[in-house]
Design a protein around this motif. Structure first.
Motif, short mmCIF file in Angstrom:
data_model
loop_
_atom_site.label_atom_id
_atom_site.label_comp_id
_atom_site.label_asym_id
_atom_site.label_seq_id
_atom_site.Cartn_x
_atom_site.Cartn_y
_atom_site.Cartn_z
N ASN A 260 0.82 -1.22 0.00
CA ASN A 260 0.00 0.00 0.00
C ASN A 260 0.85 1.26 0.00
O ASN A 260 0.36 2.35 -0.29
CB ASN A 260 -0.94 0.02 1.21
CG ASN A 260 -2.05 -1.01 1.08
OD1 ASN A 260 -2.41 -1.40 -0.02
ND2 ASN A 260 -2.59 -1.45 2.22
N LYS B 184 -2.69 1.52 -2.53
CA LYS B 184 -3.73 2.08 -1.65
C LYS B 184 -5.00 2.41 -2.41
O LYS B 184 -6.09 1.99 -2.04
CB LYS B 184 -3.17 3.35 -0.99
CG LYS B 184 -4.05 3.90 0.12
CD LYS B 184 -3.91 3.09 1.38
CE LYS B 184 -4.62 3.75 2.55
NZ LYS B 184 -4.56 2.91 3.76
N CYS B 185 -4.85 3.18 -3.54
CA CYS B 185 -6.03 3.65 -4.25
C CYS B 185 -6.27 2.92 -5.57
O CYS B 185 -7.34 3.05 -6.17
CB CYS B 185 -5.95 5.16 -4.51
SG CYS B 185 -4.63 5.62 -5.67
N GLY B 186 -5.26 2.18 -6.06
CA GLY B 186 -5.45 1.42 -7.30
C GLY B 186 -5.21 2.21 -8.57
O GLY B 186 -5.40 1.70 -9.67
N GLN B 187 -4.79 3.47 -8.46
CA GLN B 187 -4.59 4.29 -9.66
C GLN B 187 -3.29 3.92 -10.35
O GLN B 187 -2.24 3.81 -9.73
CB GLN B 187 -4.57 5.77 -9.30
CG GLN B 187 -4.38 6.69 -10.51
CD GLN B 187 -4.38 8.16 -10.13
OE1 GLN B 187 -4.74 8.51 -9.02
NE2 GLN B 187 -3.98 9.02 -11.04
N LYS B 188 -3.38 3.72 -11.68
CA LYS B 188 -2.18 3.41 -12.48
C LYS B 188 -1.49 4.70 -12.89
O LYS B 188 -2.16 5.64 -13.34
CB LYS B 188 -2.56 2.59 -13.71
CG LYS B 188 -1.35 2.13 -14.52
CD LYS B 188 -1.74 1.23 -15.67
CE LYS B 188 -2.29 2.01 -16.83
NZ LYS B 188 -2.49 1.17 -18.03
N GLN B 189 -0.18 4.76 -12.73
CA GLN B 189 0.57 5.98 -13.03
C GLN B 189 1.86 5.64 -13.75
O GLN B 189 2.43 4.56 -13.55
CB GLN B 189 0.88 6.74 -11.73
CG GLN B 189 -0.36 7.11 -10.92
CD GLN B 189 0.00 7.62 -9.55
OE1 GLN B 189 0.59 8.69 -9.42
NE2 GLN B 189 -0.33 6.87 -8.51
N THR C 109 1.02 0.78 -10.03
CA THR C 109 -0.33 0.96 -9.54
C THR C 109 -0.26 1.16 -8.04
O THR C 109 0.33 0.35 -7.32
CB THR C 109 -1.21 -0.26 -9.87
OG1 THR C 109 -1.29 -0.40 -11.27
CG2 THR C 109 -2.60 -0.10 -9.29
N CYS C 110 -0.84 2.23 -7.56
CA CYS C 110 -0.83 2.52 -6.13
C CYS C 110 -1.57 1.41 -5.39
O CYS C 110 -2.73 1.10 -5.70
CB CYS C 110 -1.50 3.87 -5.86
SG CYS C 110 -1.62 4.28 -4.10
N THR D 50 1.84 -4.66 -8.41
CA THR D 50 1.78 -3.20 -8.51
C THR D 50 2.46 -2.68 -9.77
O THR D 50 2.66 -1.48 -9.90
CB THR D 50 2.45 -2.56 -7.27
OG1 THR D 50 3.80 -3.05 -7.17
CG2 THR D 50 1.69 -2.91 -6.00
#
Length: 823
Positions: A76, A190-195, A187-188, A179
């Motif tokens: 996370n 904690k929040c699941g956002q891919k960056q 991918t975070c 991740t």
């Protein structure tokens, strides 16, 4: 060992796995008896795991499957600020901030060991789950250099961990949720956002923070006991490890500007293609200075080593030998070192020639007795080299009972003292008089494959610290010289880059020609996966006044790593070129005359070389040698070989013509494919009709100089490579695939021919006459020639019959269509 035996004995009675799952009766009496004897042993020799009778059969191994997972809670991550205090973990963070980072990342850090595996097709762990998390296959940042062999790859696809497992604390975790969804992204947790990693790091203006989650250790006693994994083990980062990291940060913050101030590179990374354009532009990733490519403990270690070498009371020669080991150790001790999973050891920086940042790095040990890349092993290579100088040995290959073996032999010719070494540009050698050398050996750069100067700067900034006073002409500059480097700059257009490369390479050949005696030899090795670069090398070589005498194929040392993922990828062999000075001006010759001479020489040499085939000289090796002989004629008449239109024949066109002559003069019973087909089809038919499978090395050699590559076949779905063997996709398999697709997608003559052959086989389920009568696709004119080729040349009798029938039906149908009145 005795304590462990006693502990195991006490655990036997409560071990649920030793009780019958139906009646509950204890079933481990034999194990209890053995452990009872072990727990009362008086000598170490009385404790032997063989007593447990779990040894594998003779001459075999017993696999123990174990997986090490990181607790999902740790994935996370951590925030950048805690109580308004920034967390460090990156190169120029304060000691306090980095200490807070280490403490934060210790929270929730747990390693989960899972033993055993299942057949993935039988996995039922996902049943009853409301929604399975997305499966992320964590990409291996080594760029694929650690491909396993075919059997291992198949095994990994069939067996592994269940998707969901239940931990001892009752939590249920997804073992396939990672991740890293794709290359250079994360991918975070904690929040699941891919960056995008590059974009995220660039926004912060400094490098990405790095956290340690595991260490690998070695237990000599466990190794002596014969325990699995050779006594090695993994452990999570402990509080004591974290405190050592912080102490190293503190020590470096004090000593970096005091006693170690002169022993680490402070300058910014100078502008270059490899650092500012390739590899995601290092400064944008926080690597603005060379020292930021190391963590504080690595800087402390390297600076201390360099200081010890520089201040040691030994001779200059010994110090410089130690610097040779230091240069290698710098490769092994930086934040670009990774773990080679297949070979289970570190892969040092620049195993692939680039500065690509790594997401999962490894910090190596200093003086460990076990392991690759320690200071101990780096310095030992220097000692081994010095020993070799005094007592050289060479590998000798000999055949015995049909088996080729290698053995070391000692020729007894120790290196003589007095050799002169000079560092400079090979395009300007004023120290040497005309005609002063019998032999020139070189290894020119391969076009735009490797930017040597850009990469050498990594070592230069460290070595210039102790050497700038001793060798100011070489090490006083902040970076290595680039102006005369012979390469094809990627920032220029293709034509400009190739001209840049050729001009500088020609200058080097010209100077070599000047210092070489009239009867002397020039030898060099070169092979590029692009024909254009080889043509440039030959063109510049002939322009400088050399004749090509002979070429010899050798196994490439650029195909490093499993599957050839290191070095010059895709280059399976090198070519040694042997040249002489051209002593007379080239005379005019026609292409027709050249063809006649080449064909005559090929006929003569083929008989001679055929005698060597029994000694493992393959057909493709012979082809390389014959191509070199053909180029000899061209080099003798360089610039004076004319076509029938009285136009000079370029080296590129000469290569194409020579390869055509080689095709025509092979003497192979399979003959030559029809000339009407496209080049890719021609080479495919030539290579894979007589033999459906070939070694990748043979394919590369056979295609060299044709402008066709193995990838051209792969992109068209004609072949596939497994375990370094290239195999043609069976025609029947391709036919079944084409049946499911619109016919208009079959655009090449090979695709259409394969469909017709498959349809002509018994019980194909396709009415060939009806298919050909449809207006949904148009048969290419060259398909008839391809069918005729297969009907005559295929070693498969069934395929021959189907090809003959398909060709007959094709001709009959086309005749009927031509006779129909136009609407």
């Amino acid at each position: 060992m005795l304590q462990r035996a006693k502990a195991l004995y006490e655990m036997v009675g409560s071990e649920s796995g030793l009780k019958c799952p139906k009646c509950g009766e204890f079933a481990g009496q034999y194990l209890r008896d053995v452990l009872s004897k072990h727990s009362s042993a008086t000598r170490r020799a009385e404790i032997n795991k063989k007593h447990l009778k779990i040894e594998p059969p003779r001459n075999s191994t017993k696999h123990v499957y174990s997986f090490l997972l990181i607790d999902p809670d740790w994935l996370n991550g951590a925030p950048g600020l805690i109580n308004d205090a920034e967390l460090g973990g990156y190169a120029d963070a304060t000691v306090e901030a980095t200490s807070r980072w280490y403490e934060q990342r210790l929270e929730n850090l747990r390693l989960i060991e899972v033993r055993g595996r299942i057949k993935l097709a039988e996995d039922t762990s996902h049943l009853g789950m409301v929604e399975a998390a997305p499966i992320f296959q964590n990409e291996d940042e080594t760029g694929g250099e650690e491909q396993a062999d075919e059997a291992d790859a198949i095994d990994r696809k069939e067996y592994g961990l269940p998707q969901f497992i239940t931990l001892a604390d009752g939590r249920r975790i997804d073992t396939r949720r990672g991740t890293i969804p794709q290359q250079s992204h994360f991918t975070c947790g904690k929040c699941g956002q891919k960056q995008d990693v590059r974009e995220s790091v660039e926004k912060f203006g400094h490098g990405a923070p790095v956290a340690v989650y595991a260490t690998q250790g070695y237990c000599a006693d466990c190794d002596a006991e014969g325990q699995i994994y050779g006594g090695r083990f993994f452990a999570k980062l402990a509080g004591s490890d974290q405190r050592r990291l912080v102490r190293a940060e503190q020590e470096w913050s004090v000593r970096r500007d005091t006693d170690l101030a002169d022993f680490w590179p402070r300058q910014e990374i100078a502008y270059s293609y490899m650092t500012h354009h390739a590899n995601f532009a290092l400064p944008k990733q926080g690597y603005t200075h060379w020292w930021k490519m190391f963590n504080s403990r690595q800087l402390l270690l390297l600076a201390s080593l360099l200081k010890a070498i520089q201040s040691g009371k030994v001779s200059k020669q010994v110090k410089e030998q130690a610097l040779g080991a230091f240069q290698q150790y710098v490769r092994m001790q930086n934040m670009f070192v990774i773990w080679h999973q297949t070979y289970d050891k570190i892969a040092p920086f620049m195993s692939n020639p680039n500065y690509a940042p790594k997401a999962r790095t490894v910090e190596n040990n200093l003086c460990g007795k076990l392991g690759y890349g320690t200071w101990t092993s780096c310095s030992q290579t220097i000692l081994d080299g010095l020993s070799w100088c005094r007592q050289p040995n060479e590998l000798y290959l000999h055949s015995e009972a049909g088996v080729t073996r290698s053995a070391k032999v000692q020729p007894g010719d120790a290196l003589c003292a007095g050799a002169q070494l000079h560092c400079g540009s090979s395009s300007d050698l004023p120290l040497y008089a005309n005609g002063s050398f019998d032999l020139v050996i070189t290894d020119p750069p391969f076009g735009d494959n490797i930017f040597y100067s850009d990469l050498a700067n990594f070592f230069h900034v460290w070595l210039r610290l102790p050497l700038c006073n001793t060798y100011p002409e070489f090490f006083d500059p902040a970076q290595t010289p680039q102006a005369q480097e012979a390469l094809a700059p990627r920032l220029l257009s293709d034509d400009e880059a190739n001209e840049y490369y050729k001009v500088r390479l020609t200058a080097c050949w010209t100077e070599a020609c000047r210092v070489l005696k009239d009867g002397g030899l020039l030898a060099f090795t070169f092979h590029h996966s692009e024909e254009a670069q080889w043509a440039i090398v030959l063109d510049s070589l002939f322009e400088a006044g050399f004749l090509l005498e002979q070429t010899f194929p050798i196994a490439s040392d650029e195909q490093k790593g499993e599957g050839g993922q290191y070095g010059a990828k895709g280059t399976e062999y090198d070519i040694i070129h042997v040249c002489r000075k051209r002593l007379a001006e080239p005379t005019a010759a026609s292409w027709a005359k050249m063809r006649q001479w080449v064909k005559s020489e090929l006929s003569r040499l083929k008989l001679l070389l055929a005698a060597y085939k029994a000694n493992e000289l393959s057909d493709v090796d012979i082809r390389v040698i014959l191509r070199g002989k053909a180029l000899e004629f061209y080099s003798r008449h360089y610039g004076q070989v004319f076509t029938s239109a009285d136009e000079p024949l370029s080296i590129r066109h000469a290569l194409g013509g020579i390869n055509q002559l080689l095709d025509e003069g092979t003497g192979d019973a399979s003959g030559n494919p029809p000339a009407i087909v496209q080049p890719v089809a021609y080479q495919y038919l030539r290579l894979f009709t007589p033999r459906p499978s070939r070694a990748a090395d043979d394919v590369s050699k056979s295609l060299f100089g044709t402008t066709i590559r193995q990838r051209d076949f792969e992109d068209r779905g004609l072949v596939e490579e497994r375990n370094r063997v290239v195999t043609a996709i069976p025609i029947q398999q391709r036919f079944q695939d084409f049946r499911k697709r619109p016919r208009r997608e079959m655009k090449t003559e090979i695709d259409q021919a394969h469909f017709l052959i498959g349809a002509a086989k018994p019980n194909s389920g396709v009415n060939l006459e009806q298919e050909l009568s449809k207006d949904t696709w148009m048969v290419r004119r060259s398909v008839d020639a391809v069918l005729e080729w297969y009907a005559k040349m295929s070693p498969d009798l069934e395929l021959r019959a189907a090809s003959t029938l398909a060709r007959t039906i094709l001709r009959q149908t086309l005749d009927k269509l031509r006779q129909q009145p136009a609407e």
